[in-house]
Structure formats: C-alpha cells, structure tokens
Design a protein around this motif. Structure first.
Motif, PDB file in Angstrom:
ATOM      1  N   UNK A  76       0.819  -1.199   0.000  1.00 44.84           N
ATOM      2  CA  UNK A  76       0.000   0.000   0.000  1.00 44.84           C
ATOM      3  C   UNK A  76       0.862   1.261   0.000  1.00 44.84           C
ATOM      4  N   UNK A  77       1.948   1.212   0.769  1.00 49.19           N
ATOM      5  CA  UNK A  77       2.831   2.369   0.856  1.00 49.19           C
ATOM      6  C   UNK A  77       3.492   2.656  -0.479  1.00 49.19           C
ATOM      7  N   UNK A  78       3.933   1.604  -1.166  1.00 50.61           N
ATOM      8  CA  UNK A  78       4.563   1.779  -2.470  1.00 50.61           C
ATOM      9  C   UNK A  78       3.579   2.402  -3.464  1.00 50.61           C
ATOM     10  N   UNK A  79       2.350   1.906  -3.452  1.00 46.61           N
ATOM     11  CA  UNK A  79       1.331   2.450  -4.345  1.00 46.61           C
ATOM     12  C   UNK A  79       1.024   3.896  -4.003  1.00 46.61           C
ATOM     13  N   UNK A  80       0.983   4.213  -2.711  1.00 39.75           N
ATOM     14  CA  UNK A  80       0.666   5.573  -2.272  1.00 39.75           C
ATOM     15  C   UNK A  80       1.775   6.535  -2.660  1.00 39.75           C
ATOM     16  N   UNK A  81       3.034   6.137  -2.437  1.00 42.40           N
ATOM     17  CA  UNK A  81       4.165   7.021  -2.713  1.00 42.40           C
ATOM     18  C   UNK A  81       4.350   7.215  -4.217  1.00 42.40           C
ATOM     19  N   UNK A  82       4.023   6.185  -4.999  1.00 40.79           N
ATOM     20  CA  UNK A  82       4.114   6.318  -6.449  1.00 40.79           C
ATOM     21  C   UNK A  82       3.167   7.404  -6.939  1.00 40.79           C
ATOM     22  N   UNK A  83       2.022   7.541  -6.249  1.00 42.26           N
ATOM     23  CA  UNK A  83       0.991   8.494  -6.678  1.00 42.26           C
ATOM     24  C   UNK A  83       1.219   9.917  -6.173  1.00 42.26           C
ATOM     25  N   UNK A  84       2.270  10.122  -5.364  1.00 42.42           N
ATOM     26  CA  UNK A  84       2.558  11.472  -4.889  1.00 42.42           C
ATOM     27  C   UNK A  84       4.017  11.799  -5.179  1.00 42.42           C
ATOM     28  N   UNK A  85       4.305  13.060  -5.231  1.00 44.71           N
ATOM     29  CA  UNK A  85       5.676  13.500  -5.475  1.00 44.71           C
ATOM     30  C   UNK A  85       6.356  13.717  -4.128  1.00 44.71           C
ATOM     31  N   UNK A  86       7.346  12.869  -3.830  1.00 44.42           N
ATOM     32  CA  UNK A  86       8.025  12.946  -2.542  1.00 44.42           C
ATOM     33  C   UNK A  86       9.122  14.001  -2.635  1.00 44.42           C
ATOM     34  N   UNK A  87       8.819  15.207  -2.169  1.00 43.15           N
ATOM     35  CA  UNK A  87       9.835  16.248  -2.165  1.00 43.15           C
ATOM     36  C   UNK A  87      10.394  16.485  -0.770  1.00 43.15           C
ATOM     37  N   UNK A  88       9.708  15.908   0.239  1.00 37.11           N
ATOM     38  CA  UNK A  88      10.239  16.008   1.593  1.00 37.11           C
ATOM     39  C   UNK A  88       9.678  14.865   2.445  1.00 37.11           C
TER      40      UNK A  88
END
Length: 258
Positions: A76-88
C-alpha cells in the motif's frame, strides 16, 4: 468502525489464501482485530459477535510471526508514494507508555523494546513519514534510547529509495553533525534548526520546516487506536503487528477521504 467489503477488496489479494473449511473469513478477522486495536480490550474481551476470540487471536498471532501485515503495508505504501511526489519526508519519534500487562516476558521469547525513562516503562516509535497520511518506515526502541542514533538507523534504510534532493525535516534532536552528514551522504537535504549554542549556526527553510507537523499528525492518528496509545503487547512482533494494522486501516479509510 468496520472495514467494508469494498475497502477489504483493496488488500484481499495480499492476504494468505484461505483453504479448506474455514470458519472465519479474513475480513471477519480484520474487523475483530480492529475492535481490539480501537478499544484496547483484551483478546478474551472480544464481543461474541466476532466469534471465538482464541481463533481470532491464533490467526493474528500467525500473521504477526509471518509478517503478513508488513507485506500489505509495504504494498500500500509503495502504491501511495508512487501516486505522490516525494519532495520532503519528516523524521521524528513518539513515546508509548507500557501497560503493566505488557511487561514480564522472558527475553528468550523475542525482542522487547521496553525501557525505563522519566515517564516510566516506555517504548519509542521512530518514524519517517512522507506526509500526514503516508508512513515510509518505522522502528521501535526502548524508551530511554536517544532519538538521533535510532533516527540514523531509519535513514540508512532509505538508501535504495534513491530520493536524490529530497528534503529531510527534523527537529533539534537530530541536528548533530553525524546525522546531518548521513543525510547528505544519502544525497538528501537536511532541514533542521541549529541549537542555540551553535558557534556557527546555519540557515534553514523555516517555511518548509513547518511541515514537520505532518509526522506528528500521523502519530496522533495512530494513537487514536488504544492498543497503540498504550502498549499491552509483551513482544515487539505483536506491537509491530498492531502498528502495521493501524497504518493499513488509516490508508483504507483515507481512500475516499477528501
């Protein structure tokens, strides 16, 4: 609060396949565990509508030892992070008081991150979060453990993330040279205020630093589960099980959250 069939469908394929004449469906077990986690009651105190408490406990215990919910969380975390831009990301810790029922296990039974601090017997949850609803990773330590050494252990697990240039928001507990250098070695950027007694203080993005409250808000939602607000589990494996469970439930219930 209950997990609906629609929410369960999101993780159904990530759970062990049920074979044979199984009395309790995985959804039924998850909702029973949700009641335990939410209300903090003992396994024996599980209402009769959830079925035999021992059967529920045995499956939960088996899942905990097999790391079933950790795999669900990571998916779930991988899917969630893929869908957002991790800038911080934000790094922080929170202390959890240990209930008397959570002490007294033999060391040979497994790791027990329980230690005595000023607040008594406590466990610390150390966490890296990519937002107020997205945990990246977490670990446990005894309550008296320092934040910076445990924080560096968590940061080292981000090596394979390849988040070059990602800002790491930390409070003054992590402003030591060793921690900041590790962030730089990971090709990330530390955003941390210097201590007031620093001879050569540095500038930092004060506006971005305000977003460090995201990990604190995540801790607040986790502690809405009484089984996490107070530690009842003697062994880390079961406490970690409930933390993974709470993070999964929080994700499932945020699917339709505005």
């Amino acid at each position: 609060m209950e997990i609906t069939p629609e929410q369960f469908a999101i993780i159904e394929d990530l759970l062990p396949v049920q074979r044979g004449n199984v009395k309790f469906l995985n959804l039924d077990v998850l909702n029973a565990v949700l009641h335990i986690a939410e209300h903090g009651c003992k396994w024996r105190g599980l209402p009769e509508r959830f079925g035999n408490w021992h059967s529920v406990y045995m499956r939960a215990n088996r899942w905990a030892k097999q790391g079933v919910l950790e795999k669900v969380f990571l998916a779930l975390q991988e899917a969630e992070i893929i869908n957002i831009r991790v800038d911080h990301v934000s790094l922080d810790s929170t202390a959890v008081k240990v209930h008397p029922d959570g002490t007294g296990a033999f060391k040979k039974n497994g790791p027990q991150s329980i230690g005595k601090s000023r607040a008594g017997w406590t466990t610390k949850i150390h966490m890296v979060a990519a937002g107020a609803q997205t945990a990246v990773t977490f670990s446990l330590s005894p309550g008296q453990a320092g934040d910076a050494p445990e924080g560096r252990k968590l940061l080292n697990t981000l090596k394979d993330k390849r988040w070059k240039g990602t800002k790491v928001l930390m409070d003054r507990a992590y402003e030591g040279d060793e921690t900041r250098q590790l962030v730089l070695d990971l090709e990330m950027a530390p955003v941390v205020p210097p201590k007031r007694n620093r001879r050569n203080p540095w500038e930092y993005d004060k506006e971005l630093y305000k977003k460090r409250n995201e990990v604190e808000r995540l801790f607040r939602r986790l502690k809405g589960f009484r089984r996490i607000f107070s530690r009842f589990e003697k062994l880390d494996v079961m406490f970690v099980f409930f933390i993974h469970f709470a993070l999964i439930v929080d994700t499932l219930f945020s699917v339709n959250r505005p």
